[in-house]
Design an enzyme around this catalytic site. Structure first.
Site, short mmCIF file in Angstrom:
data_model
loop_
_atom_site.label_atom_id
_atom_site.label_comp_id
_atom_site.label_asym_id
_atom_site.label_seq_id
_atom_site.Cartn_x
_atom_site.Cartn_y
_atom_site.Cartn_z
CE LYS A 160 -3.84 -2.23 2.31
NZ LYS A 160 -4.39 -2.66 3.59
CD GLN A 209 -3.56 -4.42 6.57
OE1 GLN A 209 -3.66 -3.38 5.92
NE2 GLN A 209 -3.91 -5.59 6.06
CG ASP A 213 -10.00 0.04 5.08
OD1 ASP A 213 -9.75 -0.46 3.96
OD2 ASP A 213 -9.28 -0.13 6.09
N1 GUN Z 1 -6.73 -6.59 5.97
C1 GUN Z 1 -6.87 -7.26 4.80
N2 GUN Z 1 -7.45 -6.47 3.88
C2 GUN Z 1 -7.69 -5.29 4.47
C3 GUN Z 1 -8.26 -4.06 4.02
O1 GUN Z 1 -8.71 -3.89 2.87
N3 GUN Z 1 -8.31 -3.07 4.93
C4 GUN Z 1 -7.85 -3.22 6.19
N4 GUN Z 1 -7.95 -2.18 7.02
N5 GUN Z 1 -7.31 -4.33 6.64
C5 GUN Z 1 -7.24 -5.37 5.78
#
Ligand code: GUN
Length: 297
Positions: free
Chosen positions: A54, A98, A121
């Site tokens: 990311k 995350q 998100d």
């Molecule tokens: N863990 C796995 N995929 C995601 C996501 O898209 N967002 C977040 N915050 N955690 C994740």
């Protein structure tokens, strides 16, 4: 018949490119780059890989990335204090904590502390509510990415039968909502659904998000269905190999004999998630800066 392979990787690359161009224009208009803060608590191996990816993608798209890596024993109070600081930081447009968090931290209460207008998100209950009543907010990245692939492929979804398999807050429920908003006739199926195969067989559109390797077989599908596979499952390694093969929730090869179009795993839905995250962050930045969100974003 052999299905068209829906190339999510290429679609995501084009979206990232477009976001990068709009992000450069944003930086000129706003006098600062759009910013995404990513918070990682602990040292979960998969999460470290995602967070690194990311970060790289954010910078490549002409945006600022703020990474916060905290130890696994971080207290709820310390994490909430960081979220509060990021909520009040004008250089941060999007905040992503995350998941999964370590067991001692309650995910719902941490997500609830993120400002809904920085919740790129789309996990905050305010954003879930906005989606549910048709107000603009943030939509979770994976289902929004699936929707982009579907409308690119099929155009108008009005009147189509869609079956979403899986009812998670992150994928199944928002996916169903998006399909409903696009005037599809939507069924949400799940592990307790009776005769799942015959429910899936009704569908012009199948979205599989169950997390069971290759569960959806060829004889579950209607001829000409469009299949979106959200599953990412690792099979046990074959003898002599240290890693098993990655497969989706759909048995790809045999499903391809019946479907009109299908996403592969890997290279289908997966790459869309980060691309949509960048898109959501840039939308947040425009809103936060009082600028109009560009049409093509
Ligand atoms: N863990 C796995 N995929 C995601 C996501 O898209 N967002 C977040 N915050 N955690 C994740």
């Amino acid at each position: 018949m052999s299905a068209t392979r829906i190339d999510g990787k290429a679609f995501a690359a084009r979206l990232r490119e477009r976001v990068g161009e709009y992000a450069a224009r944003f930086a000129e208009a706003a006098g600062r780059r759009a910013g995404l803060a990513v918070v990682l608590v602990g040292d979960d191996a998969a999460s470290q890989v995602y967070v690194g990816a990311k970060n790289k993608a954010t910078v490549a798209a002409n945006m600022a990335s703020f990474e916060h890596r905290l130890p696994a024993d971080t207290s709820a109070a310390a994490l909430l204090a960081l979220v509060e600081r990021l909520n009040n930081d004008d250089s941060v447009d999007g905040i992503l904590v995350q998941l999964p968090l370590p067991d001692h931290l309650d995910e719902q209460s941490i997500i609830a502390a993120i400002s809904p207008d920085k919740d790129v998100d789309g996990f905050h209950v305010i954003n879930a509510g906005r989606l549910s009543v048709g107000q603009s907010g943030f939509v979770p990245c994976t289902p929004l990415g699936c929707m982009m692939l579907l409308t690119d492929r099929l155009g108008d979804l009005s009147g189509l039968e869609a079956v979403v398999i899986g009812r998670s807050n992150i994928v199944g429920k928002p996916m169903a909502q998006l399909l409903l908003d696009a005037n599809a006739t939507v069924t949400i199926a799940h592990s307790r659904t009776k005769d799942l195969a015959s429910v899936v067989r009704r569908a012009d559109i199948v979205v599989a998000a169950v997390g069971r390797p290759e569960m959806i077989r060829k004889d579950w599908l209607k001829d000409g269905a469009t299949v979106i596979d959200v599953g990412i499952n690792r099979l046990p390694p074959e003898p002599g190999k240290d890693k098993g093969k990655l497969v989706g929730d759909v048995a790809y090869d045999e499903a391809s004999e019946v479907a009109a179009a299908i996403t592969p795993v890997p290279g289908g839905v997966g790459p869309m998630t980060i691309a949509v995250l960048l898109r959501n962050t840039l939308v947040a930045a425009h809103r936060n800066a009082g600028l109009d969100v560009p049409e093509g974003l």
